[in-house]
Design a protein around this motif. Structure first.
Motif, short mmCIF file in Angstrom:
data_model
loop_
_atom_site.label_atom_id
_atom_site.label_comp_id
_atom_site.label_asym_id
_atom_site.label_seq_id
_atom_site.Cartn_x
_atom_site.Cartn_y
_atom_site.Cartn_z
N ARG A 26 1.33 -1.16 0.22
CA ARG A 26 0.04 -0.63 -0.39
C ARG A 26 0.31 1.50 0.15
O ARG A 26 0.68 2.25 -0.55
N ALA A 27 1.64 1.13 0.94
CA ALA A 27 2.92 2.21 1.17
C ALA A 27 3.74 2.68 -0.81
O ALA A 27 3.54 3.64 -1.03
N LEU A 28 4.13 1.66 -1.41
CA LEU A 28 4.52 1.83 -2.32
C LEU A 28 3.60 2.35 -3.71
O LEU A 28 4.21 3.24 -4.21
N LYS A 29 2.49 1.75 -3.04
CA LYS A 29 1.04 2.45 -4.20
C LYS A 29 0.60 3.56 -3.99
O LYS A 29 0.57 4.59 -4.59
N GLU A 30 0.61 4.52 -2.75
CA GLU A 30 -0.01 5.55 -2.28
C GLU A 30 0.98 6.46 -3.34
O GLU A 30 0.78 7.72 -3.42
N ILE A 52 -5.33 -9.09 -2.93
CA ILE A 52 -4.29 -7.27 -2.67
C ILE A 52 -4.60 -6.90 -3.64
O ILE A 52 -4.43 -6.97 -4.64
N GLU A 53 -5.59 -5.84 -3.07
CA GLU A 53 -5.88 -4.81 -4.59
C GLU A 53 -4.34 -3.67 -4.95
O GLU A 53 -4.80 -3.11 -5.69
N TYR A 54 -3.44 -3.22 -4.07
CA TYR A 54 -2.78 -2.89 -4.59
C TYR A 54 -1.18 -3.33 -6.12
O TYR A 54 -0.40 -3.47 -5.64
N ALA A 55 -1.59 -5.00 -5.72
CA ALA A 55 -0.92 -5.85 -6.61
C ALA A 55 -1.46 -6.16 -8.22
O ALA A 55 -3.69 -5.60 -8.50
N ASP A 56 -0.36 -5.71 -9.10
CA ASP A 56 -1.34 -5.36 -10.38
C ASP A 56 -0.79 -6.81 -11.27
O ASP A 56 -1.79 -6.76 -12.50
N LEU A 155 -7.19 -7.99 2.92
CA LEU A 155 -7.00 -9.59 1.49
C LEU A 155 -9.30 -9.46 1.06
O LEU A 155 -9.62 -9.38 2.40
N LYS A 156 -9.14 -9.06 0.23
CA LYS A 156 -10.41 -9.75 -0.46
C LYS A 156 -10.18 -10.91 -0.47
O LYS A 156 -9.93 -11.92 -1.31
N VAL A 157 -11.57 -12.13 -0.16
CA VAL A 157 -11.86 -12.64 -0.82
C VAL A 157 -13.38 -13.15 -1.35
O VAL A 157 -14.12 -13.04 -0.77
N GLU A 158 -13.56 -14.42 -1.68
CA GLU A 158 -14.99 -14.46 -2.40
C GLU A 158 -15.77 -15.66 -1.07
O GLU A 158 -15.21 -16.10 -0.11
N ASP A 159 -17.32 -14.46 -1.22
CA ASP A 159 -17.97 -15.45 0.00
C ASP A 159 -18.51 -16.89 -0.56
O ASP A 159 -19.32 -17.51 -1.10
N ASN A 160 -17.25 -17.72 -0.18
CA ASN A 160 -17.48 -19.29 -0.46
C ASN A 160 -17.58 -20.15 -0.01
O ASN A 160 -16.19 -20.66 1.02
N THR A 161 -18.33 -20.21 0.98
CA THR A 161 -18.40 -20.92 2.54
C THR A 161 -19.28 -22.73 2.48
O THR A 161 -19.42 -23.29 2.95
N TYR A 162 -19.23 -22.86 1.14
CA TYR A 162 -20.46 -24.28 0.59
C TYR A 162 -19.39 -25.55 1.83
O TYR A 162 -20.08 -26.33 2.10
N PHE A 163 -18.56 -24.74 2.18
CA PHE A 163 -17.61 -26.25 2.98
C PHE A 163 -18.82 -26.03 4.46
O PHE A 163 -18.52 -27.60 4.55
#
Length: 324
Positions: A26-30, A52-56, A155-163
């Motif tokens: 984030r520091a690098l991206k900002e 990770i929103e700061y990784a392209d 960290l963004k994750v999809e709501d996938n909790t069928y487990f």
């Protein structure tokens, strides 16, 4: 360095350490908002990078001993990308050599393992454990001109909790009973005792495939409300499970940082007598976590941990069989 267009960041060790560079990214991206940030990672953590929103972008650079030939071919790939800055978080001669041979103008890292190949470097004092790993990472990117006031891990994750469908409704405690370093291991029998004390709540057991064969006896006679997902999830799926949980209980391990990254409170069990391995450096980062520390982990009782967990859940001691 206003003209920085491409930044390479290498952290290709285990996923817990990898997640702790997020504030530094984030520091690098900002600081360089127009720059494209590419992560050099081990293939085992590649599934976490999209969160990770700061990784392209990312490049696979596995965590192993690379030959000079392998470093050379990796450097050719880096040269084609035209990176302006490289930051190597986990010192490795092969990574330093590849960045040098690629002709990256600004090469940042720690002054060890062929640190002479870097042109912006700092002494590696992390083994002293005087600060958290997140803070050390932020210090390193500051050499490249990176700075942020926001030191959160996200960290963004999809709501996938069928487990978890078999557990039904109610409070959910995730338990990770193992650690890669035996000296940091709370006795497995105490983890088992803890699980069996947590009646009235759902318990999901998490861990890697390697634990299935090593701990066969552990899985026998567990609380009937325990769902065993050991070895059954990818890291991305594990992140979803941890996000769904109300609390994670774990020793010093990668899932501690994964839970913190998805916003789940952690009850972490640490030794406090090993310089560089205490919670001061490796504890769950952020607010809302609880660390239980002892010089000897065996001095931590299952009753104490159960009481902390149930209190954190707002259930008190009435549903876990402990005594006030």
């Amino acid at each position: 360095m206003a003209s920085v267009k491409k930044i390479l960041v290498i952290r290709n060790d285990r996923f817990g350490e990898f997640l702790l560079i997020i504030p530094a990214l984030r520091a690098l991206k900002e600081s360089f908002p127009q720059a494209k940030i590419t992560l050099g990672v081990d293939s085992s953590v590649a599934c976490l990078v999209p969160g990770i929103e700061y990784a392209d972008d990312m490049l696979i650079w596995d965590n192993k001993k690379h030959s000079i030939r392998e470093s050379y071919f990796f450097s050719r790939r880096l040269r084609k990308e035209g990176f302006d800055i490289s930051v190597v978080f986990n010192p490795a001669q092969s990574s330093h050599l590849a960045c040098f041979m690629a002709g990256i103008p600004v090469r940042v890292g720690y002054d060890r393992k062929a640190g002479y190949l870097l042109n912006k470097k700092m002494k590696d004092l992390k083994a002293l454990g005087l600060r958290h790993e997140v803070e050390y990472n932020l210090d390193l990117v500051r050499l490249a001109g990176g700075f942020t006031k926001n030191r959160d891990i996200s960290l963004k994750v999809e709501d996938n909790t069928y487990f978890l469908e078999g557990l039904g409704a109610g409070r959910l405690v995730a338990v990770h009973p193992w650690t890669s370093d035996p000296v940091k291991q709370w006795p497995p029998e105490k983890f088992k005792e803890l699980i069996n004390r947590l009646s009235g709540v759902g318990v999901v057991l998490v861990g890697g495939k390697e634990e299935l064969e090593k701990n066969k006896m552990f899985f026998e006679g567990l609380n009937e409300r325990t769902l065993n997902l050991t070895g059954k999830t990818s890291l991305a799926e594990l992140a979803c499970v941890l996000k769904k949980a109300d609390i994670l209980v774990s020793g010093d391990s990668g899932p501690v940082h994964l839970a913190a990254a998805v916003g789940t409170p952690v009850v972490a069990l640490f030794r406090n007598d090993l310089p560089g391995k205490t919670a001061r450096r490796w504890g769950p980062w952020g607010n809302g976590h609880t660390v239980i520390e002892r010089r000897c982990l065996e001095d931590i009782s299952a009753d104490e941990v159960a009481r902390v967990v149930m209190d954190r859940l707002g259930l008190g001691a009435t549903t876990y069989g402990g005594k006030r």
